[in-house]
Design a protein around this motif. Structure first.
Motif, mmCIF file in Angstrom:
data_model
loop_
_atom_site.group_PDB
_atom_site.id
_atom_site.type_symbol
_atom_site.label_atom_id
_atom_site.label_comp_id
_atom_site.label_asym_id
_atom_site.label_seq_id
_atom_site.Cartn_x
_atom_site.Cartn_y
_atom_site.Cartn_z
ATOM 1 N N ASN A 1 -7.450 24.868 -26.999
ATOM 2 C CA ASN A 1 -8.352 24.436 -25.936
ATOM 3 C C ASN A 1 -9.497 23.566 -26.435
ATOM 4 N N TYR A 2 -9.717 23.535 -27.738
ATOM 5 C CA TYR A 2 -10.965 22.967 -28.232
ATOM 6 C C TYR A 2 -10.846 21.558 -28.798
ATOM 7 N N GLU B 1 -16.768 23.550 -13.658
ATOM 8 C CA GLU B 1 -15.944 24.490 -14.420
ATOM 9 C C GLU B 1 -16.778 25.106 -15.549
ATOM 10 N N GLU B 2 -16.859 24.450 -16.681
ATOM 11 C CA GLU B 2 -17.691 24.952 -17.778
ATOM 12 C C GLU B 2 -18.033 23.824 -18.736
ATOM 13 N N VAL B 3 -18.888 24.132 -19.689
ATOM 14 C CA VAL B 3 -19.278 23.190 -20.729
ATOM 15 C C VAL B 3 -18.280 23.334 -21.879
ATOM 16 N N GLY C 1 -6.385 27.686 -20.119
ATOM 17 C CA GLY C 1 -7.833 27.529 -20.142
ATOM 18 C C GLY C 1 -8.598 28.828 -20.074
ATOM 19 N N GLY C 2 -7.970 29.881 -19.558
ATOM 20 C CA GLY C 2 -8.658 31.154 -19.421
ATOM 21 C C GLY C 2 -8.586 32.047 -20.637
ATOM 22 N N GLY D 1 -8.563 31.328 -14.104
ATOM 23 C CA GLY D 1 -7.471 30.938 -14.984
ATOM 24 C C GLY D 1 -7.740 29.677 -15.763
ATOM 25 N N THR D 2 -8.711 28.880 -15.306
ATOM 26 C CA THR D 2 -9.047 27.652 -16.036
ATOM 27 C C THR D 2 -10.390 27.769 -16.762
#
Length: 392
Positions: free
Chosen positions: A239-240, A270-272, A232-233, A292-293
């Motif tokens: 990842n998409y 975490e994130e969008v 994830g990092g 890392g994520t």
């Protein structure tokens, strides 16, 4: 060469009878001359003036693929350096059905933008940071990567030869997409034997259909974006695709995008789907730590520096989802989205609204960031690279 061939062709066609062998030879010679001339024209690099634009409706430019004229491409074998890259017309590329990227997802991508200033200069924003991030991602994915210099040089070449696709000031940017993929054939699970680095570009406007209007986010509870120990990092292509289901579901419900929680406790932001997130409370701006994520965005890093300059206290830490209730503002950052205000976030059927517009921290930081990117504010940090009229 072409002029000499044309003279010879004319001499032959005027002196030979139709239907004769030599006449047919002359006709073939004529065809090959036209083909050579066509190929020469096809591969002639951009010679447009600095003020000439492609024929586009710049006022209604969305975020979709409108291929610019040229792309950059180079290859290397495993454990060797990339060859000197070449520019060619934008077009399809050939890959083996057993290419590593197609079978095992061995690929990375980056994104940066070129902007046109009021004076007509073309600026690219921090491509060296993208190069370093690709290098770190390539190590994680067992791939060779172009050097920092080669990466930056490729981006500069693409911005130069596609300069007529850089929108007028205030109308958008030229989005530049570097790709690193395992192009060599592989059947058993292993790193590919050959790799391809290519860069293409497309003019773009606002990433979200809302334009500059505040976003409405939805907190996803069923799906996660990344897990500890995963990838994830890094900006790997793998990842998409997994976020598409959650993103499609949210958009069908009228939301702009999805905000993900951590995979272990399901309680920390975490994130969008395609950008980092920040929350504002008073003079404190907080964003999830990159542990890392979460992808360490270039725009994220830039906004943190700008916020410090504006006197804000910036914290990179675990942010419990419950803190959204008391937040004054929320905004997202990313190369594609730039810096976008969040008007509301919906969690467990509860809609939480935030301050946006004039006087907000988001607007203050956005003005400074875009001012540096577009040359309206002096770049004292050395973040922008001006594209020269020619690159050696």
């Amino acid at each position: 060469m072409i002029q000499t061939s044309a003279c010879l062709r004319n001499l032959l066609t005027q002196s030979l009878h139709p239907g004769s062998s030599l006449s047919k030879l002359a006709a073939y010679f004529c065809y090959t001359c036209r083909l050579a001339s066509s190929l020469q024209q096809e591969h002639k690099l951009s010679d447009y003036s600095d003020n000439e634009y492609a024929d586009l409706d710049w006022d209604n430019l969305g975020f979709g693929i409108t291929p610019a004229d040229y792309m950059y491409i180079t290859k290397c074998s495993k454990d060797k350096n990339f060859e000197q890259g070449k520019l060619s017309r934008y077009g399809n590329i050939g890959l083996s059905p057993s290419a590593g990227v197609l079978n095992y997802g061995q690929g990375l991508y980056e994104g940066t933008k070129a902007y046109r200033t009021e004076e007509g200069r073309i600026l690219v924003f921090r491509p060296d940071q993208n190069a370093m991030r690709m290098k770190m991602g390539a190590e994680r994915m067992c791939m060779p990567s172009p050097s920092i210099d080669q990466f930056v040089d490729a981006v500069k070449q693409i911005a130069l030869v596609n300069k007529r696709w850089v929108p007028p000031p205030g109308k958008g940017a030229l989005y530049i997409r570097p790709l690193l993929v395992g192009s060599g054939p592989v059947l058993g699970l292993a790193p590919a034997p050959e790799y391809m680095f290519l860069v293409y570009a497309s003019p773009v406007g606002n990433y979200f259909k809302e334009g500059s209007a505040p976003l409405n986010l939805y907190i996803e509870e069923d799906f996660v974006r990344a897990t500890p120990g995963g990838a994830g990092g890094v900006k790997t292509i793998g990842n998409y695709a997994p976020v598409l289901k959650a993103l499609t579901r949210a958009k069908n419900r009228g939301f702009s995008d999805v905000l993900y929680l951590d995979s272990v406790h399901r309680k920390y932001l975490e994130e969008v789907s395609s950008c980092n997130i920040f929350i504002v409370k008073g003079n404190v701006i907080s964003t999830p730590a990159t542990n890392g994520t979460i992808l360490e965005g270039i725009t994220r890093k830039s906004v943190i520096d700008i916020a410090h300059d504006h006197g804000y206290q910036v914290e990179e830490r675990l942010i419990p989802v419950d803190e959204l209730i008391d937040a004054d503002e929320v905004f997202c950052t990313g190369t594609a989205v730039v810096l976008a205000p969040v008007g509301s976030i919906t969690y467990k059927n509860r809609r939480i609204e935030f301050r946006t517009g004039a006087g907000s921290a988001c607007q203050e930081l956005y003005s400074t960031l875009v001012g540096i990117q577009t040359g309206l504010i002096e770049d004292k940090k050395g973040w922008t690279i001006e594209i020269p009229h020619q690159i050696n």
